[in-house]
Scaffold this active site. Structure first.
Site, short mmCIF file in Angstrom:
data_model
loop_
_atom_site.label_atom_id
_atom_site.label_comp_id
_atom_site.label_asym_id
_atom_site.label_seq_id
_atom_site.Cartn_x
_atom_site.Cartn_y
_atom_site.Cartn_z
N LYS A 13 -44.49 -8.68 -58.38
CA LYS A 13 -44.92 -7.63 -59.32
C LYS A 13 -45.92 -6.68 -58.65
O LYS A 13 -45.80 -5.47 -58.76
CB LYS A 13 -45.56 -8.26 -60.58
CG LYS A 13 -44.64 -9.20 -61.33
CD LYS A 13 -45.30 -9.77 -62.57
CE LYS A 13 -46.54 -10.62 -62.32
NZ LYS A 13 -46.29 -11.85 -61.57
N ARG A 88 -48.55 -10.67 -71.30
CA ARG A 88 -48.17 -11.98 -70.79
C ARG A 88 -47.94 -12.99 -71.91
O ARG A 88 -47.61 -14.14 -71.64
CB ARG A 88 -49.31 -12.48 -69.92
CG ARG A 88 -48.89 -13.15 -68.65
CD ARG A 88 -50.11 -13.15 -67.82
NE ARG A 88 -50.11 -13.92 -66.65
CZ ARG A 88 -50.25 -13.36 -65.44
NH1 ARG A 88 -50.24 -12.06 -65.29
NH2 ARG A 88 -50.38 -14.12 -64.41
N ARG A 127 -49.34 -16.10 -48.96
CA ARG A 127 -49.88 -14.75 -49.24
C ARG A 127 -51.30 -14.59 -48.68
O ARG A 127 -52.13 -15.48 -48.78
CB ARG A 127 -49.91 -14.52 -50.76
CG ARG A 127 -50.69 -13.26 -51.13
CD ARG A 127 -50.47 -12.84 -52.55
NE ARG A 127 -50.83 -13.86 -53.51
CZ ARG A 127 -50.58 -13.75 -54.82
NH1 ARG A 127 -49.96 -12.69 -55.30
NH2 ARG A 127 -50.94 -14.71 -55.64
N ARG A 160 -56.03 -16.12 -51.98
CA ARG A 160 -56.48 -16.27 -53.35
C ARG A 160 -56.67 -17.76 -53.65
O ARG A 160 -55.85 -18.58 -53.27
CB ARG A 160 -55.45 -15.66 -54.31
CG ARG A 160 -55.82 -14.25 -54.73
CD ARG A 160 -54.73 -13.55 -55.44
NE ARG A 160 -54.24 -14.22 -56.64
CZ ARG A 160 -53.35 -13.68 -57.47
NH1 ARG A 160 -52.87 -12.48 -57.23
NH2 ARG A 160 -52.95 -14.35 -58.53
N ARG A 171 -49.70 -22.63 -62.75
CA ARG A 171 -49.39 -21.23 -63.13
C ARG A 171 -47.92 -21.09 -63.50
O ARG A 171 -47.58 -20.36 -64.42
CB ARG A 171 -49.74 -20.28 -61.97
CG ARG A 171 -51.25 -20.08 -61.81
CD ARG A 171 -51.60 -19.50 -60.47
NE ARG A 171 -51.08 -18.17 -60.26
CZ ARG A 171 -50.91 -17.62 -59.05
NH1 ARG A 171 -51.23 -18.29 -57.96
NH2 ARG A 171 -50.45 -16.40 -58.96
P1 AP5 Z 1 -46.96 -10.43 -55.08
O1 AP5 Z 1 -46.40 -9.06 -55.11
O2 AP5 Z 1 -48.42 -10.59 -54.83
O3 AP5 Z 1 -46.49 -11.23 -56.40
P2 AP5 Z 1 -47.00 -11.14 -57.89
O4 AP5 Z 1 -45.80 -11.22 -58.77
O5 AP5 Z 1 -47.92 -9.98 -58.07
O6 AP5 Z 1 -47.76 -12.52 -57.97
P3 AP5 Z 1 -49.20 -12.88 -58.59
O7 AP5 Z 1 -49.58 -14.19 -58.00
O8 AP5 Z 1 -50.17 -11.75 -58.45
O9 AP5 Z 1 -48.81 -13.03 -60.09
P4 AP5 Z 1 -49.58 -13.67 -61.23
O10 AP5 Z 1 -48.87 -13.06 -62.34
O11 AP5 Z 1 -49.64 -15.13 -61.27
O12 AP5 Z 1 -51.12 -13.29 -60.92
P5 AP5 Z 1 -52.09 -12.25 -61.59
O13 AP5 Z 1 -52.95 -11.72 -60.53
O14 AP5 Z 1 -51.35 -11.34 -62.48
O15 AP5 Z 1 -46.13 -11.27 -53.98
C1 AP5 Z 1 -46.52 -12.60 -53.65
C2 AP5 Z 1 -46.31 -12.85 -52.15
O16 AP5 Z 1 -44.93 -12.79 -51.85
C3 AP5 Z 1 -46.98 -11.80 -51.24
O17 AP5 Z 1 -47.43 -12.45 -50.09
C4 AP5 Z 1 -45.85 -10.81 -50.91
O18 AP5 Z 1 -46.02 -10.22 -49.65
C5 AP5 Z 1 -44.62 -11.74 -50.93
N1 AP5 Z 1 -43.41 -11.11 -51.47
C6 AP5 Z 1 -43.31 -10.30 -52.56
N2 AP5 Z 1 -42.01 -9.98 -52.79
C7 AP5 Z 1 -41.28 -10.61 -51.82
C8 AP5 Z 1 -39.88 -10.68 -51.52
N3 AP5 Z 1 -38.98 -10.02 -52.26
N4 AP5 Z 1 -39.49 -11.43 -50.47
C9 AP5 Z 1 -40.41 -12.10 -49.70
N5 AP5 Z 1 -41.75 -12.07 -49.94
C10 AP5 Z 1 -42.17 -11.33 -50.98
O19 AP5 Z 1 -52.97 -13.19 -62.54
C11 AP5 Z 1 -53.89 -14.12 -62.04
C12 AP5 Z 1 -54.56 -14.85 -63.19
O20 AP5 Z 1 -55.30 -13.92 -64.00
C13 AP5 Z 1 -53.62 -15.56 -64.17
O21 AP5 Z 1 -53.24 -16.82 -63.73
C14 AP5 Z 1 -54.48 -15.59 -65.45
O22 AP5 Z 1 -55.44 -16.61 -65.37
C15 AP5 Z 1 -55.20 -14.26 -65.39
N6 AP5 Z 1 -54.46 -13.18 -66.07
C16 AP5 Z 1 -53.93 -12.06 -65.50
N7 AP5 Z 1 -53.32 -11.30 -66.41
C17 AP5 Z 1 -53.45 -11.95 -67.60
C18 AP5 Z 1 -52.98 -11.68 -68.90
N8 AP5 Z 1 -52.26 -10.57 -69.20
N9 AP5 Z 1 -53.27 -12.57 -69.89
C19 AP5 Z 1 -54.02 -13.67 -69.63
N10 AP5 Z 1 -54.46 -13.99 -68.40
C20 AP5 Z 1 -54.18 -13.14 -67.38
MG MG Z 2 -49.97 -9.75 -58.49
#
Ligand code: AP5
Ligand code: MG
Length: 216
Positions: A13, A88, A127, A160, A171
């Site tokens: 994402k 979410r 990552r 992270r 997660r």
């Molecule tokens: P990346 O692009 O970083 O993936 P992502 O989908 O953004 O993954 P996240 O870990 O950020 O998602 P998340 O939803 O758990 O975390 P968030 O920060 O939102 O890619 C990942 C890796 O893969 C990278 O190394 C990249 O280079 C590689 N990659 C990407 N695409 C690829 C491909 N096609 N092929 C190969 N490699 C690839 O949330 C964190 C925390 O915050 C949550 O757990 C929660 O506690 C809180 N939070 C955030 N938003 C909310 C909400 N709306 N409600 C409640 N709590 C929330």
């Molecule tokens: Mg992300």
């Protein structure tokens, strides 16, 4: 364009949103990035969110809605946005719909990036991110030019805390229980396109662009 990217942790994402937002001239709003900035500044919200994030569970809806609705209603988002990690839960999606109805700009498209648990787990544990400009790398799939250092600003890359295997597993459980139901919610509203996100970064990007054009 008002776009939502849905998908499990590690679906890509963040990677895809930053590129899309640049090309669409829209603002990239990542709830996870905003929460990490709040934590870094040790605001009340940041301190509250910390425990939930480190445990791999969700921060309560009322806090998230207040935080994100504020951003979406701001002047920089008036020309369009790409939402990453928000909404979410069903209550978050309903809160977002209500706000956008008041602003008179509904969501144009929700792209659901499907990816297998084993694939995303490998992505998350490899990552590395830049603490300064937020740029994201992967040690095998999109490595920096110089190991451990950001291509753009030369800052040392960090991992992270919630990418440790145990937290990743929690997660994913949280995603299946609380976020996955949004797929049906948005399908029912006629704005959802699901794409296969198990492919390489450029292929996934092309599929998202096609979905936005209505060819997905
Ligand atoms: P990346 O692009 O970083 O993936 P992502 O989908 O953004 O993954 P996240 O870990 O950020 O998602 P998340 O939803 O758990 O975390 P968030 O920060 O939102 O890619 C990942 C890796 O893969 C990278 O190394 C990249 O280079 C590689 N990659 C990407 N695409 C690829 C491909 N096609 N092929 C190969 N490699 C690839 O949330 C964190 C925390 O915050 C949550 O757990 C929660 O506690 C809180 N939070 C955030 N938003 C909310 C909400 N709306 N409600 C409640 N709590 C929330
Ligand atoms: Mg992300």
């Amino acid at each position: 364009m008002r776009l939502v990217l849905l998908g499990p942790p590690g679906a890509g994402k963040g990677t895809q949103s930053s590129r899309l937002a640049g090309e669409l001239k829209a603002v990239h709003l990542s709830s996870g990035d905003i929460l990490r900035a709040e934590r870094k500044s040790q605001t009340d919200l940041g301190k509250l969110a910390q425990g939930y994030m480190d445990a791999g569970s969700l921060v309560p809806d009322d806090l998230i809605l207040r935080m994100m609705i504020g951003r979406i209603s701001g002047p920089d988002a008036s020309g369009g946005f790409v939402l990453d990690g928000f909404p979410r839960t069903i209550p978050q999606a309903k809160g977002l719909d209500e706000r956008l109805a008041k602003l008179g700009h509904p969501i144009d498209r929700v792209v659901n990036i499907e990816a297998d648990d084993a694939v995303v787990a490998r992505r998350l544990t490899g990552r590395w991110s830049c603490p300064k400009d937020g740029r994201v790398f992967h040690e095998s799939y999109s490595p920096p030019k110089r190991k451990g250092v950001c291509d753009l600003c030369g800052t040392a890359l960090v991992r992270r805390k919630d990418d440790e295997p145990q937290v990743v597993s929690q997660r994913l459980t949280t995603y299946h229980a609380e976020t996955r139901p949004l797929v049906e919610y948005y399908r029912g509203r006629g704005v959802l396109t699901s794409i296969d996100g198990n492919a390489e970064i450029d292929d996934v990007y092309a599929r998202i662009v096609a979905a936005c054009r209505g060819n997905g």
